[in-house]
Write an enzyme that holds these catalytic residues in place. Structure first.
Site, PDB file in Angstrom:
ATOM      1  CB  SER A  87       7.093  26.338 -34.081  1.00 52.57           C
ATOM      2  OG  SER A  87       8.281  26.258 -33.348  1.00 52.57           O
ATOM      3  CG  ASP A 178       4.287  26.680 -12.344  1.00 52.00           C
ATOM      4  OD1 ASP A 178       5.229  27.483 -12.507  1.00 52.00           O
ATOM      5  OD2 ASP A 178       3.465  26.763 -11.408  1.00 52.00           O
ATOM      6  CG  HIS A 237      10.595  30.036 -35.847  1.00 53.28           C
ATOM      7  ND1 HIS A 237      10.550  28.792 -36.449  1.00 53.28           N
ATOM      8  CD2 HIS A 237       9.962  29.896 -34.648  1.00 53.28           C
ATOM      9  CE1 HIS A 237       9.926  27.940 -35.655  1.00 53.28           C
ATOM     10  NE2 HIS A 237       9.559  28.582 -34.562  1.00 53.28           N
TER      11      HIS A 237
END
Length: 260
Positions: A87, A178, A237
């Protein structure tokens, strides 16, 4: 400036296999595969920046993440490696191969194409933020918090691999959420670099996944012209977790076909 990545190195002879996880994954996700592969070759499994036990840092572009992996190869004195990426990690290894092909013996790209993708992680990020605010004491509480935003249990179990015990008790996320959210636009972009990687390449895709549809194959062949495509029909996936034996066999067959 590159980040000094955390990694697990099995040691051994020959050209190493460097394994790079996907978004919100870590080297830990690959333990069972590493145990299998290390019997025959050296394996280095990495934590990308803001993932696993690697440092948190601003910037999630593929140029930056590929530079981190290359710096680790330099640190470990690895002149050339087989690179496996799943991925997001697949885009990282494609980026590295396009920029410094002389350092790459082969590529193994798991269920990703060298293209931009749409934004589809809103529920995942919302669940992780809700979990942060909820400050769970145990994994049962953490799963309940995630379930308010993420319906699929398999996805919640995967996300829970990012939990660790805090210094003052309770569970906390070890990912740099973050920084990942701030860099999400870059994560969805195509790999860095230009032109094609001409080296031997294995592309593995899940038959039940939408990440590498037939419509993506023309672009894939343009960027990776010497690629061999293998479809694991019963996998989605997370094909390495859903069809581990078939995944391992395909990787070993490919690597065995190459000069070491």
């Amino acid at each position: 400036m590159s980040v000094e990545l955390n990694y697990h190195d099995t040691g051994g002879e020959g050209t190493p296999l460097v394994v790079v996880h996907g978004l919100l994954g870590s080297a830990d996700n690959w333990r069972s595969h590493v145990r299998q592969w290390q019997a025959r070759r050296r394996v280095v499994a990495v934590d990308l920046r803001n993932h696993g036990r690697s440092p948190h840092a601003e910037g999630m572009s593929y140029r930056e993440m590929a530079a981190d992996v290359l710096a680790l190869m330099d640190r470990l004195r690895i002149d050339k490696a087989h690179l496996l990426g799943h991925s997001m990690g697949g885009k990282v290894v494609i980026s590295l191969a396009r920029q410094v092909p002389e350092r790459v013996a082969s590529l193994i790209v798991a269920d990703i194409a060298p293209q931009a993708y749409g934004h589809d992680h809103d529920a995942v990020f919302a669940g992780l933020r809700h979990l942060e605010r909820g400050k769970p004491e145990n994994r049962r509480e953490a799963d309940a918090l995630l379930a308010e935003h993420v319906a699929e249990r398999a996805t919640r179990l995967f996300l829970a691999t990012n939990l660790e015990r805090g210094e003052h008790g309770g569970l906390k996320l070890r990912v740099g959420l973050d920084q990942i959210e701030a860099g999400y636009r870059d994560i969805m972009q195509a790999p860095a670099g230009e032109g094609a990687f001409e080296g031997p390449t294995l592309v593995l895709r899940g038959g039940k996944s939408h990440y590498v549809p037939d419509t993506a194959l023309a672009n894939l062949r343009e960027v990776l012209p010497n690629s061999r495509l293998v479809t694991l029909e019963e996998a989605g996936h997370w094909l390495h977790a859903e069809q581990p034996e078939a995944f391992q066999s395909a990787v070993e067959e490919f690597l065995d076909s190459l000069p070491d």
